[in-house]
Design an enzyme around this catalytic site. Structure first.
Site, PDB file in Angstrom:
ATOM      1  CG  ASP A 114      -8.129  -5.566   0.029  1.00 57.17           C
ATOM      2  OD1 ASP A 114      -7.065  -6.126   0.530  1.00 57.17           O
ATOM      3  OD2 ASP A 114      -8.212  -5.059  -1.036  1.00 57.17           O
ATOM      4  CG  ASP A 172      -0.875  -7.839  -1.489  1.00 56.01           C
ATOM      5  OD1 ASP A 172      -0.344  -8.497  -2.085  1.00 56.01           O
ATOM      6  OD2 ASP A 172      -0.915  -6.560  -2.103  1.00 56.01           O
TER       7      ASP A 172
HETATM    8  N1  GLY Z   1      -2.690  -4.673  -1.061  1.00 52.02           N
HETATM    9  C1  GLY Z   1      -2.302  -3.538  -1.645  1.00 52.02           C
HETATM   10  C2  GLY Z   1      -1.097  -3.048  -1.772  1.00 52.02           C
HETATM   11  O1  GLY Z   1      -0.378  -3.307  -0.973  1.00 52.02           O
HETATM   12  O2  GLY Z   1      -0.744  -2.130  -2.581  1.00 52.02           O
END
Ligand code: GLY
Length: 391
Positions: A114, A172
């Protein structure tokens, strides 16, 4: 002659009503941006500790916070930078700098994918608005840290450690590529770009169904790069389409096209967008999963709506066919129109956020139908994109 006159009058009427609608949206956006400033100021004084980052709201409307290691940490400094961009008010710049500095350690965190969310929304936006060598160093270091998670046999950056999957990659993760593309274009190694392209190609190949809907979690065999399983983590079912995941796909592939101009990525973004748009309810705010079993008695997710709106403003600028271009643009505006009004705008509620009715993880019963910071971040971004477009 009478027909010509009638056609002329109809055209005039259509133009007038299109312009009235646009004016309506201008006023709504301007009002929502004012409200966002007020909420951001309130959040600064409510939290007042730059090692704590707004995450989601409690039933009393207050912010629950996280430490900088949480994936959401970059969004609050990002909101403050966007407020500075819009207002040029030094209060927002100073506050943005405070919370951005609170994230400095994250540049070395090898335990998460992330890093793009965290560092590009904070330091990246900060660098665009107030360039400095210090910010550049953090961004470049973070990009180097992120590519340590790339496995060339799989062709992807690993998303999570220590979970039930061997080598999980979630849709994501497309969002984290922006950091790599940008760093490569600003003095970083060409390897950053090569890895980002490879990750996008692998995701494009494996993460989508034939109808353009995306899977959330794939796990790979690291010995030969084959797909072991296609699962969900935050969606309703392995074979359903989680709304925010689909929004990440639209945004991620649109952004990847921005950096590569590779038509395959544009086509992937369009197919993902079409899936999303064709399944929206009449107010344009999706349910948290497109196949959630109790629709229409399921929570909406404004975060998915906001991410999609922001992406559609950009996507429409790349599309050549006039009808399709207009369709994406109109849809982005219609999503904004809904977000700028009740029940989605948090005005008049006890929430200290800008939007209400987001969903973090319904299967985990976590942050369901509350305000969430990344919904606010992409909503503000979408509104600024709209304002920019009008200029
Ligand atoms: N990347 C985590 C979410 O979208 O909850």
């Amino acid at each position: 002659m009478r027909h010509v006159l009638l056609a002329f009058l109809i055209t005039l009427f259509m133009l007038a009503s299109a312009s009235a609608q646009t004016q309506g949206l201008d006023a709504l956006v301007s009002h929502a941006l004012k409200f966002a400033q007020q909420q951001a100021r309130q959040t600064v004084s409510e939290i007042n500790d730059s090692t704590k980052f707004a995450r989601s709201t409690t039933p009393e409307g207050k912010w629950s916070t996280s430490a900088s290691r949480d994936w959401i940490s970059g969004f609050f400094p990002g909101v403050l930078w966007y407020m500075y961009e819009y207002t040029k008010d030094p209060f927002f710049r100073q506050s943005a700098e405070r919370w951005t500095a609170g994230m400095a350690n994250e540049q070395f965190d090898r335990g998460t994918h992330d890093l793009g969310f965290k560092i590009f929304c904070s330091y990246g936006t900060g660098y665009r608005l107030a360039p400095s060598d210090d910010y550049m160093k953090v961004i470049q270091q973070t990009a180097q840290t992120l590519i340590l998670r790339f496995n060339p046999t799989v062709g992807c950056i690993k998303s999570w450690d220590n979970r039930k999957w061997a080598y999980p990659v979630i849709v994501d993760n497309m969002m984290n590529l922006e950091l790599l593309f940008w760093a490569a274009e600003h003095g970083g190694s060409p390897k950053l770009r090569e890895i980002a392209i490879k990750h996008a190609e692998t995701t494009m190949k494996n993460h989508f169904r034939s109808d353009g809907g995306s899977y959330h979690v794939l796990s790979y065999d690291t010995t030969n790069g084959s797909v072991l399983v296609r699962n969900t983590h935050q969606g309703y079912a392995d074979e359903s389409v989680w709304a925010r995941g689909q929004a990440w796909a639209i945004y991620g592939f649109t952004m990847t096209y921005r950096f590569t101009k590779d038509p395959r990525f544009l086509e992937t973004a369009r197919r993902a967008a079409d899936y999303f748009i064709e399944r929206l309810p009449s107010d344009n705010i999706p349910y948290w999963d497109f196949q959630a079993p109790e629709i229409p008695n399921e929570p909406r997710d404004v975060s998915a709506a906001a991410i999609c709106a922001s992406a559609l403003f950009e996507l429409s600028s790349y599309v050549k066919e006039p009808e399709k271009k207009a369709a994406y643009l109109d849809r982005a505006k219609n999503i904004l129109r809904s977000l700028c009004t009740a029940p989605y705008l948090a005005e008049g509620t006890n929430s200290h956020a800008v939007l209400n009715h987001a969903v973090g993880s319904k299967p985990a019963k976590s942050q369901v139908d509350v305000s969430i910071i990344y919904a606010d971040y992409y909503f503000i971004e979408a509104m600024l994109r709209y304002v920019q477009l009008k200029k």
